[in-house]
Design a protein around this motif. Structure first.
Motif, PDB file in Angstrom:
ATOM      1  N   VAL A  69      91.081  80.683 -14.673  1.00 50.38           N
ATOM      2  CA  VAL A  69      92.047  81.626 -14.086  1.00 50.38           C
ATOM      3  C   VAL A  69      91.360  82.492 -13.041  1.00 50.38           C
ATOM      4  CG1 VAL A  69      93.788  83.397 -14.560  1.00 50.38           C
ATOM      5  CG2 VAL A  69      93.221  81.726 -16.337  1.00 50.38           C
ATOM      6  N   TRP A  95      99.761  84.423 -12.038  1.00 54.56           N
ATOM      7  CA  TRP A  95      99.771  84.018 -13.448  1.00 54.56           C
ATOM      8  C   TRP A  95     101.210  84.003 -13.950  1.00 54.56           C
ATOM      9  CZ3 TRP A  95      96.694  82.106 -17.197  1.00 54.56           C
ATOM     10  CH2 TRP A  95      97.119  82.225 -18.524  1.00 54.56           C
ATOM     11  N   ALA A 171      96.612  87.558 -18.462  1.00 49.42           N
ATOM     12  CA  ALA A 171      96.060  86.322 -19.039  1.00 49.42           C
ATOM     13  C   ALA A 171      95.147  86.663 -20.223  1.00 49.42           C
ATOM     14  CB  ALA A 171      95.279  85.563 -17.975  1.00 49.42           C
TER      15      ALA A 171
END
Length: 253
Positions: A69, A95, A171
Motif C-alpha cells: 500500500v 485506498w 489501511a
C-alpha cells in the motif's frame, strides 16, 4: 541479499523529519539531530530490514499474498513496479474503504470487472446501445484503475506492507482489526507502535523507498522460490509412484 549500511546512506534512508515534527516513540531509532532534522540510525534500519525480510519470506513461502500500500506520488510507480514484478497485489490509487474489513464487497467489484471482460469476448457487449457501451467502458476503466492490481487476490492477504503509515492510516486500522501483520517504512514523524515490523526509514524520498522495496521484494522472491522448490520436490514422489503403478499394470498384462 545482505543489507549494507553504506548503500542505505547513499540512498538517503537516514534523513528523518524536522525535529519539531517527530513522534517521541521513534526515539530508539534516532541516531542524532542535524540542522533541525532527525537522523535515523541506519544500523537499526539494516537489522530491521533483515528481520522483516525473514518474516515476509516465510509468508510468501506459505502461499499467502502480501498486499503493498502506497498512494503517495513518489512511491506509487516504485511500488507498482516492484510488487508487480513478484506478482504481489498492490494499492497505489486511493485506498478503497473496507478493502479488508468488507472484502466480500471488494471481490464483487473485481468479479464485475471479469464479467465485463466476458461480455466483450462473447459478443454480448456489441448488442448494447452506444450509450450503454460507453457506460460499461467507463465503469471498467474505473474498476481497473482502483482494483486492477488486486484482481488475483482471492482471499485476505497474509500481510500488509505500507509506505507512510500516517498517510495510509485507514489501511493500518483495517489490518489491525483483522489481526493482519503490518510491515512498514516508518519515518520519524510516525508512531511505530501501530506496526508489527518497523523499518525506520525516510518514506518521502523515492531513492530511499526504492532501496527498501528492493530488499523487501528480494526476500519475498526468495520465499516464493522456496515454495516452488518444495512443490517440485513434493511432486517428484507422486510422479515416481504413478510411473511405478503404470509399470506394474503393464507387467500384469
Amino acid at each position: 541479499m545482505a543489507v549494507e549500511v553504506k548503500e542505505l546512506l547513499e540512498a538517503g534512508v537516514h534523513f528523518g523529519h524536522l525535529t519539531r515534527k517527530w513522534d517521541p516513540n521513534m526515539a530508539p531509532y534516532v541516531y542524532m539531530e542535524r540542522n533541525g532534522i532527525h537522523i535515523i540510525n541506519l544500523y537499526k534500519t539494516a537489522a530491521k530490514i533483515d528481520e522483516a525480510g525473514e518474516a515476509l519470506a516465510k509468508i510468501a513461502a506459505s502461499g499467502r499474498k502480501i498486499l503493498f500500500v502506497a498512494t503517495k506520488k513518489q512511491a506509487k510507480d516504485i511500488v507498482a513496479e516492484k510488487a508487480g514484478a513478484i506478482n504481489m497485489p498492490y494499492i497505489t490509487e486511493r485506498w478503497p474503504g473496507g478493502m479488508l474489513t468488507n472484502f466480500v464487497t471488494i471481490r464483487k467489484a473485481v468479479k464485475k470487472m471479469a464479467s465485463i471482460d466476458r461480455m466483450k469476448k462473447d459478443g454480448t457487449f456489441n448488442t448494447l446501445s452506444k450509450k450503454e457501451r460507453l457506460q460499461v467502458d467507463r465503469l471498467r476503466a474505473k474498476l481497473e484503475k482502483n482494483l486492477g492490481s488486486i484482481s488475483d487476490m482471492t482471499r485476505l492477504p497474509g500481510a500488509l506492507f505500507v509506505v507512510d503509515i500516517k498517510r495510509e492510516h485507514i489501511a493500518i486500522k483495517e489490518a489491525q482489526k483483522l489481526n493482519i501483520p503490518i510491515f512498514a517504512m516508518v519515518d520519524t514523524n510516525s508512531d511505530p507502535r501501530q506496526v508489527d515490523y518497523v523499518i525506520p526509514a525516510n518514506d518521502d524520498a523515492s531513492k530511499s523507498i526504492d532501496k527498501i522495496l528492493s530488499h523487501v521484494t528480494a526476500s519475498i522472491s526468495s520465499g516464493l522460490a522456496e515454495r516452488k522448490a518444495d512443490k517440485v520436490e513434493g511432486d517428484a514422489p507422486k510422479a515416481k509412484k504413478g510411473a511405478a503403478k503404470t509399470v506394474a499394470a503393464n507387467e500384469e498384462e
